[in-house]
Design a protein around this motif. Structure first.
Motif, mmCIF file in Angstrom:
data_model
loop_
_atom_site.group_PDB
_atom_site.id
_atom_site.type_symbol
_atom_site.label_atom_id
_atom_site.label_comp_id
_atom_site.label_asym_id
_atom_site.label_seq_id
_atom_site.Cartn_x
_atom_site.Cartn_y
_atom_site.Cartn_z
ATOM 1 N N PRO A 162 -25.811 27.076 2.619
ATOM 2 C CA PRO A 162 -24.348 27.087 2.750
ATOM 3 C C PRO A 162 -23.900 27.990 3.892
ATOM 4 C CG PRO A 162 -25.014 27.346 0.450
ATOM 5 C CD PRO A 162 -26.262 27.480 1.276
ATOM 6 N N PHE A 163 -22.789 27.625 4.509
ATOM 7 C CA PHE A 163 -22.199 28.450 5.561
ATOM 8 C C PHE A 163 -20.741 28.727 5.217
ATOM 9 C CE2 PHE A 163 -21.408 24.083 6.760
ATOM 10 C CZ PHE A 163 -20.147 24.086 7.350
ATOM 11 N N THR A 164 -20.239 29.851 5.712
ATOM 12 C CA THR A 164 -18.872 30.271 5.393
ATOM 13 C C THR A 164 -17.861 29.491 6.215
ATOM 14 O OG1 THR A 164 -19.620 32.493 4.833
ATOM 15 C CG2 THR A 164 -17.273 32.225 5.320
ATOM 16 N N VAL A 165 -16.859 28.945 5.543
ATOM 17 C CA VAL A 165 -15.767 28.226 6.196
ATOM 18 C C VAL A 165 -14.588 29.158 6.443
ATOM 19 C CG1 VAL A 165 -14.083 26.357 5.918
ATOM 20 C CG2 VAL A 165 -16.457 26.011 5.224
ATOM 21 N N MET A 166 -14.228 29.936 5.449
ATOM 22 C CA MET A 166 -13.145 30.910 5.597
ATOM 23 C C MET A 166 -13.271 31.964 4.513
ATOM 24 S SD MET A 166 -10.775 30.662 2.898
ATOM 25 C CE MET A 166 -9.103 30.880 3.492
ATOM 26 N N GLU A 167 -12.596 33.090 4.719
ATOM 27 C CA GLU A 167 -12.583 34.161 3.732
ATOM 28 C C GLU A 167 -11.306 34.961 3.900
ATOM 29 O OE1 GLU A 167 -15.512 37.640 1.910
ATOM 30 O OE2 GLU A 167 -16.077 36.568 3.734
ATOM 31 N N ASN A 168 -10.670 35.281 2.781
ATOM 32 C CA ASN A 168 -9.501 36.156 2.803
ATOM 33 C C ASN A 168 -9.526 37.029 1.555
ATOM 34 O OD1 ASN A 168 -8.534 34.573 0.673
ATOM 35 N ND2 ASN A 168 -7.135 33.401 1.968
ATOM 36 N N ASP A 169 -8.408 37.675 1.254
ATOM 37 C CA ASP A 169 -8.384 38.577 0.110
ATOM 38 C C ASP A 169 -8.520 37.851 -1.217
ATOM 39 O OD1 ASP A 169 -8.092 40.669 1.818
ATOM 40 O OD2 ASP A 169 -5.970 41.028 1.416
ATOM 41 N N ASP A 170 -8.211 36.552 -1.251
ATOM 42 C CA ASP A 170 -8.290 35.779 -2.488
ATOM 43 C C ASP A 170 -9.695 35.268 -2.771
ATOM 44 O OD1 ASP A 170 -5.534 35.867 -3.074
ATOM 45 O OD2 ASP A 170 -5.146 34.180 -1.732
ATOM 46 N N LEU A 171 -10.350 34.788 -1.729
ATOM 47 C CA LEU A 171 -11.548 33.999 -1.969
ATOM 48 C C LEU A 171 -12.396 33.869 -0.719
ATOM 49 C CD1 LEU A 171 -10.523 30.202 -2.154
ATOM 50 C CD2 LEU A 171 -9.261 31.943 -0.930
ATOM 51 N N LYS A 172 -13.625 33.426 -0.944
ATOM 52 C CA LYS A 172 -14.523 33.019 0.128
ATOM 53 C C LYS A 172 -14.865 31.553 -0.105
ATOM 54 C CE LYS A 172 -19.201 33.778 1.945
ATOM 55 N NZ LYS A 172 -20.433 34.579 1.827
ATOM 56 N N VAL A 173 -14.750 30.732 0.930
ATOM 57 C CA VAL A 173 -15.061 29.311 0.828
ATOM 58 C C VAL A 173 -16.288 29.015 1.679
ATOM 59 C CG1 VAL A 173 -14.235 26.953 1.149
ATOM 60 C CG2 VAL A 173 -12.634 28.756 0.445
ATOM 61 N N SER A 174 -17.286 28.415 1.040
ATOM 62 C CA SER A 174 -18.517 28.027 1.721
ATOM 63 C C SER A 174 -18.674 26.516 1.643
ATOM 64 C CB SER A 174 -19.728 28.702 1.074
ATOM 65 O OG SER A 174 -19.554 30.104 0.993
ATOM 66 N N ALA A 175 -19.544 25.967 2.488
ATOM 67 C CA ALA A 175 -19.726 24.515 2.523
ATOM 68 C C ALA A 175 -21.165 24.154 2.812
ATOM 69 C CB ALA A 175 -18.812 23.895 3.578
ATOM 70 N N VAL A 176 -21.519 22.938 2.435
ATOM 71 C CA VAL A 176 -22.760 22.298 2.864
ATOM 72 C C VAL A 176 -22.442 20.844 3.187
ATOM 73 C CG1 VAL A 176 -24.355 23.755 1.548
ATOM 74 C CG2 VAL A 176 -23.391 21.683 0.485
ATOM 75 N N LEU A 177 -23.277 20.251 4.009
ATOM 76 C CA LEU A 177 -23.169 18.824 4.266
ATOM 77 C C LEU A 177 -23.708 18.043 3.070
ATOM 78 C CD1 LEU A 177 -24.469 18.799 7.928
ATOM 79 C CD2 LEU A 177 -22.165 18.094 7.222
ATOM 80 N N VAL A 178 -23.082 16.891 2.808
ATOM 81 C CA VAL A 178 -23.574 16.004 1.749
ATOM 82 C C VAL A 178 -23.710 14.590 2.300
ATOM 83 C CG1 VAL A 178 -22.623 17.378 -0.135
ATOM 84 C CG2 VAL A 178 -21.230 15.562 0.889
ATOM 85 N N PRO A 179 -24.648 13.800 1.768
ATOM 86 C CA PRO A 179 -24.836 12.426 2.240
ATOM 87 C C PRO A 179 -23.855 11.471 1.566
ATOM 88 C CG PRO A 179 -26.524 12.980 0.634
ATOM 89 C CD PRO A 179 -25.690 14.218 0.814
ATOM 90 N N HIS A 180 -23.105 10.745 2.374
ATOM 91 C CA HIS A 180 -22.132 9.789 1.835
ATOM 92 C C HIS A 180 -22.044 8.590 2.772
ATOM 93 C CE1 HIS A 180 -18.865 8.161 -0.393
ATOM 94 N NE2 HIS A 180 -17.915 8.468 0.485
#
Length: 375
Positions: A219-237
């Motif tokens: 996973p890699f970080t997409v964004m982060e602020n005082d509320d949360l950290k959002v991470s992502a991965v690629l998925v096959p679709h």
């Protein structure tokens, strides 16, 4: 949370401790309110602290249904709302859920299929310049797939396929008449000015492309602020690129959205130790009675996850609860809610999964509690 530099390490340390205690703690995770057709449950307003999840729409696929709205979910953390995907009716469902436009802090798009984006630009276009609880007056952040790196085959739209930034710009051009007329009368706002749009591209080291859409990755970080950290991965679709699953980590718990995907180790990695895994679900036998061409059925089967696999995915990820959404087929006449629940139960039993398997329905609201929290 505060704005000090120490806030992030503290949160990460807490989340690490939560994950480490997974096998030792067994407490109820979610308090769920389910909407009936006659009287939908209204979620609490987007105020206060804590973490909650509301399924705005749970239908899988573009064809509109009378009984389910398009795929969309809302995460509320510390009174701020983050929408994941914007399927048909997302704006209407957002308001029916008791969420306020001023609380909207961000939108995340998993991929650019029509059933995930059709209501996206409706958020700024309908809310532009509205006052009070009817609109938002400062820009929100939008995160979605970047360009695929391939050319369009659509008539009248030559050139490279746009990513989320380009799509938003083109939507602003297509709908320019309405805000222009409003602003000529000194009311309203340019919808595009209410969005800070970010193309999400996979790290270069993954060597992903439209020909290799979802290599195994961290996973890699997409964004982060005082509320949360959002991470992502690629998925096959299928042919879609990029297509993402997202993870939301907060001090109050963690929620993962699979997006549209076939079974992949990337989702298992992303969802490791998560409090809630919101995963798409497909029942192959339910497609048979819809009268669809076999080529379309084959296409659907090749790009999604059989509900029978969900128990194993949840078990491998050690997710505490799995919520099934993006239901395909979404018609209750094809697959009843009782059948979905039986299939989920069978899937959990076959995988020896001890967590909770819940069927999502429109406007279902969950208060999310992290591992070890008081029920």
């Amino acid at each position: 949370m505060n704005d000090s530099p120490d806030a992030y390490p503290s949160r990460r340390g807490l989340l690490g401790a939560v994950a480490a205690s997974a096998s030792a703690v067994a407490v109820p995770l979610l308090s769920a309110e389910r909407a009936s057709a006659a009287a939908p449950v209204t979620a609490p307003s987007s105020s206060g602290s804590g973490l909650s999840l509301t399924l705005l729409g749970t239908n899988g696929g573009p064809p509109p249904l009378a009984t389910r709205y398009g795929i969309s979910s809302a995460v509320v953390v510390n009174g701020r709302t983050y929408v994941v995907d914007c399927g048909r009716g997302a704006v209407t469902q957002y308001l029916r859920a008791g969420l306020s436009m001023p609380s909207l802090a961000g939108i995340f798009l998993t991929h650019l299929h029509a059933d995930h984006i059709v209501d996206y630009y409706a958020f700024p276009m309908l809310a532009a310049g509205a006052s009070g609880s009817q609109g938002f007056q400062e820009p929100i952040d939008v995160y979605g797939p970047g360009p695929a790196g391939i050319s369009s085959t659509v008539t009248g739209a030559p050139g490279p396929l746009p990513g989320t930034v380009g799509m938003t710009r083109l939507a602003g051009q297509a709908y320019a008449a309405s805000p222009t007329f409003f602003m000529a009368e000194h009311t309203g706002t340019d919808p595009g000015s209410l969005l800070n749009v970010h193309d999400v591209l996979p790290p270069s080291g993954t060597q992903a492309s439209a020909a290799r859409t979802a290599p195994t990755m961290r996973p890699f970080t997409v964004m982060e602020n005082d509320d949360l950290k959002v991470s992502a991965v690629l998925v096959p679709h299928g042919a879609v690129f990029p297509a993402y699953a997202y993870r939301f980590d907060t001090d109050h718990g963690s929620i993962v959205f699979s997006g549209d995907t076939t079974p992949t180790p990337n989702v298992v990695t992303l969802a490791r130790g998560a409090d809630v895994l919101v995963h798409e679900a497909l029942h192959p036998d339910g497609l048979a009675g819809l009268g669809l061409p076999q080529t379309l059925i084959d296409h659907i089967l090749a790009g999604h996850t059989d509900v029978a696999r969900l128990g194993r995915i949840a078990a491998e990820a050690d997710a505490r609860t799995l919520v099934a959404t993006h239901l395909s087929p979404g018609q209750q006449t094809a697959v009843s809610d009782s059948t979905w629940r039986r299939l989920l139960s069978d899937s959990a039993r076959d995988a020896d999964y001890g967590g909770r398997m819940l069927l999502g329905s429109d406007l279902t609201h969950f208060a999310v509690r992290q591992r070890g929290a008081t029920p």
